[in-house]
Design a protein around this motif. Structure first.
Motif, PDB file in Angstrom:
ATOM      1  N   PHE A 187      -8.092   8.224  -1.508  1.00  0.00           N
ATOM      2  CA  PHE A 187      -6.912   7.356  -1.481  1.00  0.00           C
ATOM      3  C   PHE A 187      -5.679   8.088  -0.963  1.00  0.00           C
ATOM      4  CE2 PHE A 187      -9.165   4.416  -4.425  1.00  0.00           C
ATOM      5  CZ  PHE A 187      -8.918   3.239  -3.718  1.00  0.00           C
ATOM      6  N   GLU A 198      -9.750   2.873   4.077  1.00  0.00           N
ATOM      7  CA  GLU A 198      -9.555   2.017   2.898  1.00  0.00           C
ATOM      8  C   GLU A 198     -10.898   1.704   2.246  1.00  0.00           C
ATOM      9  OE1 GLU A 198      -7.633  -2.281   1.557  1.00  0.00           O
ATOM     10  OE2 GLU A 198      -8.337  -1.968   3.602  1.00  0.00           O
ATOM     11  N   GLU A 218      -2.528   5.023   0.092  1.00  0.00           N
ATOM     12  CA  GLU A 218      -2.523   3.982  -0.940  1.00  0.00           C
ATOM     13  C   GLU A 218      -1.933   4.541  -2.234  1.00  0.00           C
ATOM     14  OE1 GLU A 218      -2.566   1.939  -3.103  1.00  0.00           O
ATOM     15  OE2 GLU A 218      -3.440   0.060  -2.473  1.00  0.00           O
ATOM     16  N   THR A 262       0.826  -1.209   0.000  1.00  0.00           N
ATOM     17  CA  THR A 262       0.000   0.000   0.000  1.00  0.00           C
ATOM     18  C   THR A 262       0.858   1.256   0.000  1.00  0.00           C
ATOM     19  OG1 THR A 262      -1.723  -1.184   1.210  1.00  0.00           O
ATOM     20  CG2 THR A 262      -1.829   1.208   1.252  1.00  0.00           C
TER      21      THR A 262
END
Length: 984
Positions: A846, A815, A850, A657
Motif C-alpha cells: 500500500f 492497487e 493509499e 486515496t
C-alpha cells in the motif's frame, strides 16, 4: 412550562441558536434583552424558538409562551398576554407575585370592557411591567411571543410599553436586575406596506436592548439533512434533490413535499396549495388576474409581455403589480421583470386555473413571443406555450428549433427533452406541416435523441430510443441507415452492460455494408464492433478489425475515427494502458480527437490516460489528465456523459486515496449539486471517507439508497464497498461475506468475468472473518475456527483469480496487488493467527500512495509485531498509523490505535514521547485539527456543526490541557508532540 416535542432533528440553525443562547445567558446574568425573529412562513421560526426555549428551561429559566392568532379585523385584545397570565395563574408557585399586582386580573377576563378608555390602560401596562419585573427577580424569565403579524392593537401597544419603558433597562438605585429575555416572532412575507406591525417594528429596532434576527432559508445541504432525517427508509438521491430544489430552503415546504412523495404524481400537495393560495385570495381581483397570467408565463415574466398579455392600461397594471409585490407574492427582478417569490406559489396558482383559461393564456404568450421574431433563445418558451395551447404544428417546429439551440450551447439534457417532445408531436402533425430537409425524418430524430440521451447520462433512455429507431426502419430503408442504427444501438447497449446484445448488433452492422469501397459508416461500425468484441472476450477479433479499420480511417482522413481506434489498440496491445507505449498512443489519439473537434472521443482518450496512470500507481500524474478532461467536458456540455462521469469518480477516488479527504468531500458536494442524478459516480468516494471518519449511519443509509431501483453498475459497486466495510467494522462476518458474494454475482458480466473490485471486497470482508476466527480460537471453538478458515480460503481463491486475470485479461496493477496482499494477511490471521511477515508485505504494497489503507495495515502489523514480542517496532508502526488517523480525522481507526497503544503500553518507557492525546476528547481532537488549519471559532463551529461558543469552550479546554497560553502555542505543541502532522 410545556414545550412542543418535535420528531424531526434541529437542523441548520446553529448560528441563529447561538445568538439566542447568548441573549438568554446574558439575561440570566441580569442583562434584559429582546430579539425580534423574522422569517417567511414555514422557514422555521417556531422550531428555533422552541429549541431556544427548551435549552433555556433546561438551564433553569422559566419559559412563558403566548400566541397571536389570526381572528380577522375583530381580535381578542391582549390575547398572547392573557395566555401567559393563564399559565401563571394555574401555577401556585406564582400566586404571591400575581397577588401583588391585582390590576392584571383585568386581562384574565379581557373582553370588550377591557379597554373602555385609553387612560385606564396605563395602570394595566404598569402592572404588567411590574409583574414581569418581580417574576424575573424570583426566577430567570423568558417570554416567547409568536406570530406578532397577527397581534391585535392592544397587544402591540402593551409590547411597545414593555420594551420601551424601562423593563429592558437596568433598574436604578441598586435594585435587583431584571433577569428577563423576550423573543418575539413574525412573518416577514406577511408585512405589506400598510401592515400595522411595520411602524412598531421600525420603532422597536432602534431601542438599544432590542435586536432583530432574520431567519434565512436553509442551505440545500441542510434541507437534505432534514429530509433524510424525517424518513426512516433510504430515499433515492433524485427524490431528495427534487424536494430540495422545490422547497428552496423552506423547512415546512420540504416536509409537505416529502409527505406527498408516495401520493402525489406531481404538482403541489393539496394541503400546501391551500396554504399558498390563501394569500393570493387576499388580493384584489385585478391583482389576482395578474398573478394567474404571470403563472402561465413561468417563474419570471417581462413587464411588457405581461402588459400585452393582460391588455391592461399601464397605470392599472402597475397598481396591481404594486399590490402583488407589497404582499410579497411577486418580487421585481433585473431587466424590468417580475418573479414569483417562491416557485411553489407559482405552481399553486397555475394549478388553480381552469383548463380553458390556461390554454387561452398559453396561446396568447405564444403569439406574443412569435411576434417578436423567432429568436433561437425563445424557441423553448414558444414550444412550451404552443404545446399547452394545443397548436401542435407550431409546437413541433419550435421544439426542433429549441433542440438545435440546446445542441449549440452544449446542453444535451435540454436537447433530449425538446427532441422527445418533437417525437411525441410527430404523429399528431400532418406530413405536409412537418419540417422538411435532411435529417428531418422520424428515425434520424430518434438517433439524434439517443445521442443526446447518452451525452446527458441517460443510458437506458438512449437504448430505448435506438431500439425504437430500429423498429421504425422500413423495409425499403437503405443498408447504410440500417447499419448506422445497429452500431448506434450496440454502442448504447455497452453503456448498460448488455454486452452480448451489443456484440450481436455490431456484428450485424458490420455485415450490412461492404468494406470496399471504403466508407465512414463502415469505419465507425468497425470501431463500435471492436469495443463490443473486446467486452465479450473476442480479443483476436477486436485486434484484427481495429487494425484494418485504422488503415481505412487513415485512407479516408477520418481523424476522430483514427483516434477512437488508437484508444482501443492502446488498451489491447502489449501491456495495456498502463504501459509507456500505450500512453504514447493515447496522447496521439487525444491530439487527433482534439483537432477533429470530436469531444466524446477526446473524453475517452483523456479518461484512458488518467486510468492508465492510476492503474500504474502514478496517482499524482493521474490528476492533470482528469482536470483537463473534466474541464473539456464542462465546455462541451458533456459532464453527464459516460467518460466524464468515470473521470469524476476517478478524480474523487484519487483524492480519497491520497488522503485529501476534506477536498474529496467538498468536491463531491459540489459535484452532487451540479449532477444530482450521477449517483455512485459522485458520492462513492465521499461515502468511503464518511465511513472511515465514523459517520457510519449516514454512509450506510446513503449506500442502501444507491442500491435501490433499477440496476446500476457503479451504484451497486459503491454500495457494496461501503456496506461490506461497514459490516466488517461492526464485526458482522456473516453479513460481510454475504455482501461480497451478492456483489460479485451482481457485477459479474455476461462473459462470466468477475469485477476487478472483487479483490477489494474480499479483503474488506476477510477482516471480519479473521476476527470471528480469532474469537473462536480464543474460546476453544475448533469447529467455528475451521468453518471460518474454510470461508477465508474460498474468498482468497476468488480474489487471486481476479488479481491475476482481471477484466482486461492481464494482472492487476499496484492497487489490486495491495488489496490481495491484505487479503492474504487476513487469511493468515484467520487460519493461524497474526503473521507479521504477511502484514509487512501488505504495508509495503500500500506504499504506492493509499494513505488510509496503509494506516489500517500498519495497525494490523503493529498487533502482529506485539504478539511476537517486538514491542519497539510495534510502537513505531502504531504511532505512524495514529498520526495518519489523526490527520485524516479517521475516528474509528484512531480509537483502535489508542486502545492498542494503551494495551501495549507504548507511551511508557524512554523511547516514547509523552502522549497527550489521551487527555483530549475525540471532539477536542477534531477542534485541534481545525485549529492547526487556522480556523476561527466560528469556522470551527460551522465545520463541526456546533455553535461558535461551544467551539470556544473546546479551544479553552485544549489550551488548558496542553498548558498553552495561546492558540498558536497550542498548535505548535500539537505538532511537536505528534498530535498534528503537517500535510506533505
Amino acid at each position: 412550562m410545556s414545550q412542543t416535542v418535535f420528531a424531526s432533528p434541529f437542523v441548520g440553525r446553529d448560528e441563529e441558536l447561538a445568538r439566542l443562547s447568548g441573549v438568554l445567558e446574558r439575561a440570566r446574568e441580569g442583562e434584559a434583552r429582546a430579539v425580534l425573529v423574522a422569517g417567511d412562513a414555514g422557514v422555521g421560526k417556531t422550531r428555533v424558538l422552541d429549541e431556544a426555549a427548551a435549552r433555556a428551561a433546561r438551564a433553569g429559566t422559566t419559559v412563558l409562551t403566548g400566541h397571536c392568532v389570526d381572528l380577522g379585523d375583530i381580535g381578542l385584545p391582549y390575547l398572547p398576554f392573557t395566555e401567559i397570565l393563564g399559565v401563571l395563574a394555574a401555577d401556585e408557585r406564582f400566586a404571591p407575585v400575581l397577588a401583588a399586582h391585582p390590576v392584571v386580573d383585568r386581562l384574565l377576563g379581557a373582553g370588550p370592557d377591557a379597554e373602555r378608555d385609553a387612560g385606564g390602560r396605563l395602570p394595566l401596562f404598569e402592572g404588567m411591567a411590574g409583574l414581569l419585573a418581580d417574576l424575573s427577580r424570583a426566577t430567570p424569565l423568558l417570554l416567547v411571543l409568536e406570530d406578532l403579524h397577527w397581534a391585535d392593537q392592544s397587544s402591540r401597544d402593551l409590547l411597545r410599553f414593555l420594551l420601551s419603558r424601562g423593563l429592558l433597562q437596568r433598574p436604578a438605585g441598586g435594585a435587583p436586575a431584571h433577569r428577563l429575555a423576550i423573543l418575539a416572532s413574525y412573518r416577514a412575507d406577511d408585512l405589506h406596506r400598510r401592515h400595522p406591525l411595520r411602524p412598531l417594528l421600525a420603532e422597536l429596532v432602534r431601542l438599544p436592548a432590542v435586536d432583530r434576527l432574520d431567519l434565512r432559508p436553509l442551505e440545500d445541504a441542510e434541507v437534505t439533512r432534514l429530509v433524510r432525517s424525517l424518513e426512516a427508509r433510504p430515499l433515492p438521491e433524485t427524490t431528495v434533490r427534487r424536494i430540495v430544489e422545490r422547497a428552496e430552503g423552506n423547512a415546512f415546504y420540504a416536509q409537505e413535499l416529502l409527505a406527498a412523495t408516495d401520493t402525489e404524481a406531481g404538482g403541489v400537495p393539496s394541503g400546501l396549495a391551500d396554504v399558498l393560495l390563501i394569500r393570493v385570495e387576499q388580493l384584489s381581483e385585478t391583482a389576482q388576474q395578474v398573478l394567474r397570467t404571470a403563472a402561465v408565463a413561468g417563474r419570471r415574466v417581462e413587464h411588457d409581455l405581461l402588459r400585452d398579455a393582460m391588455g391592461l392600461a399601464e397605470e392599472e397594471l402597475e397598481s396591481a403589480l404594486r399590490e402583488a409585490v407589497g404582499r410579497q407574492l411577486l418580487v421585481p427582478g433585473a431587466g424590468d421583470t417580475y418573479a414569483f417569490r417562491h416557485a411553489l406559489a407559482r405552481e399553486a396558482v397555475y394549478a388553480d386555473l381552469l383548463p380553458g383559461e390556461r390554454s387561452r393564456l398559453h396561446g396568447t404568450f405564444a403569439r406574443l413571443l412569435a411576434g417578436r421574431g423567432r429568436r433561437a433563445e425563445t424557441a423553448a418558451e414558444r414550444a412550451h406555450h404552443y404545446r399547452e395551447s394545443h397548436d401542435t404544428a407550431e409546437a413541433l417546429a419550435a421544439s426542433l428549433e429549441a433542440a438545435d439551440h440546446a445542441q449549440r450551447v452544449g446542453a444535451p439534457a435540454e436537447e433530449l427533452h425538446h427532441l422527445e417532445v418533437a417525437l411525441d408531436l410527430w404523429a399528431a402533425v400532418d406530413a405536409a406541416a412537418r419540417p422538411s430537409g435532411e435529417g428531418s425524418d422520424r428515425v434520424t430524430l430518434m438517433l439524434r435523441a439517443s445521442a443526446a440521451a447518452a451525452h446527458a447520462g441517460e443510458s437506458h433512455r438512449a437504448v430505448s430510443l435506438t431500439r425504437a429507431a430500429l423498429a421504425g426502419i422500413g423495409q425499403d430503408a437503405d443498408d447504410e441507415l440500417g447499419a448506422r442504427v445497429r452500431y448506434t444501438l450496440a454502442g448504447t447497449l455497452l453503456y448498460v452492460d448488455s454486452l452480448a446484445a451489443a456484440f450481436s448488433y455490431s456484428s450485424e452492422a458490420l455485415a450490412m455494408i461492404p468494406a470496399d469501397p471504403p466508407s465512414p459508416t463502415w469505419v465507425w461500425a468497425a470501431a463500435t464492433h471492436v469495443l463490443a468484441a473486446r467486452q465479450v472476450g473476442e480479443n483476436a477479433t477486436a485486434l484484427s478489425v481495429a487494425r484494418r479499420a485504422l488503415s481505412m480511417a487513415e485512407r479516408l482522413d477520418l481523424a476522430d475515427a483514427r483516434a477512437d481506434l488508437l484508444i482501443s489498440l492502446a488498451n489491447m496491445e502489449g501491456g495495456g494502458r498502463r504501459s509507456p507505449e500505450a500512453r504514447a498512443l493515447l496522447e496521439e489519439a487525444h491530439e487527433l480527437a482534439r483537432r477533429a473537434g470530436n469531444a466524446p472521443v477526446e473524453m475517452r482518450a483523456l479518461f484512458s490516460l488518467a486510468i492508465g496512470c492510476y492503474e500504474a500507481g502514478d496517482l499524482e500524474e493521474c490528476l492533470p489528465w482528469l482536470t483537463e478532461g473534466l474541464d473539456r467536458a464542462r465546455r462541451a456540455g458533456l459532464l453527464s456523459s459516460p467518460y466524464p462521469l468515470e473521470m469524476r469518480y476517478l478524480h474523487l477516488l484519487v483524492l480519497c486515496t491520497l488522503g485529501r479527504w476534506d477536498e474529496c468531500a467538498r468536491t463531491a458536494a459540489g459535484d452532487l449539486a451540479v449532477l444530482p442524478a450521477a449517483g455512485g459516480f459522485v458520492v462513492g468516494p465521499a461515502l468511503y471517507v464518511a465511513l472511515a471518519r465514523g459517520e457510519a449511519e449516514e454512509a450506510v443509509g446513503r449506500a442502501r439508497a444507491l442500491a435501490e431501483g433499477r440496476f446500476d453498475w457503479m451504484a451497486t459497486m459503491v454500495a457494496s464497498v461501503v456496506l461490506t466495510d461497514a459490516a466488517a467494522q461492526r464485526g458482522d462476518a456473516e453479513e460481510a461475506v454475504a455482501r461480497v458474494r451478492s456483489a460479485v454475482e451482481a457485477l459479474t458480466d455476461e462473459a462470466g468475468r468477475a469485477p476487478d473490485v472483487t479483490v477489494r471486497l474480499v479483503a474488506l470482508a476477510l477482516a471480519a472473518v479473521a476476527d470471528a476466527a480469532a474469537t473462536a480460537r480464543t474460546g476453544g471453538d475448533e469447529p467455528a475456527v475451521r468453518r471460518w478458515s474454510d470461508v477465508a480460503g474460498e474468498l482468497l481463491e476468488s480474489a487471486r483469480t481476479v488479481a491475476v486475470h482481471g477484466r482486461t485479461g492481464g494482472p492487476q496493477g499496484p492497487e489490486g496487488r495491495a488489496w490481495l496482499a491484505r487479503a492474504e494477511a487476513e487469511v493468515a490471521r484467520a487460519t493461524r493467527g497474526p503473521d507479521a511477515q504477511a502484514w509487512e508485505k501488505a504495508v509495503a504494497a500500500f506504499g504506492y500512495g493509499e494513505v488510509y489503507e496503509l494506516a489500517r495495515c500498519r495497525l494490523r502489523y503493529a498487533e502482529a509485531l506485539l504478539a511476537e514480542g517486538r514491542r519497539e517496532e510495534a510502537a513505531g508502526e502504531a504511532r505512524a498509523a495514529r498520526e495518519t488517523a489523526v490527520r485524516l480525522g479517521a475516528v474509528p481507526l484512531r480509537e483502535r490505535l489508542d486502545a492498542l497503544i494503551r494495551r501495549g503500553r507504548f507511551a511508557d518507557g524512554p523511547a516514547g514521547p509523552r502522549d497527550l492525546s489521551f487527555a483530549l476528547t475525540a471532539r477536542e481532537q477534531d477542534v485541534l485539527r481545525l485549529l492547526g488549519l487556522g480556523r476561527s471559532n466560528r469556522q470551527i463551529g460551522e465545520e463541526l456543526f456546533i455553535s461558535g461558543k461551544t467551539a470556544s469552550v473546546h479551544v479553552s479546554n485544549i489550551l488548558a490541557k496542553l498548558s498553552a497560553a495561546s492558540r498558536t502555542e497550542a498548535v505548535a505543541i500539537a505538532y511537536r508532540e505528534g498530535l498534528l502532522v503537517r500535510e506533505g
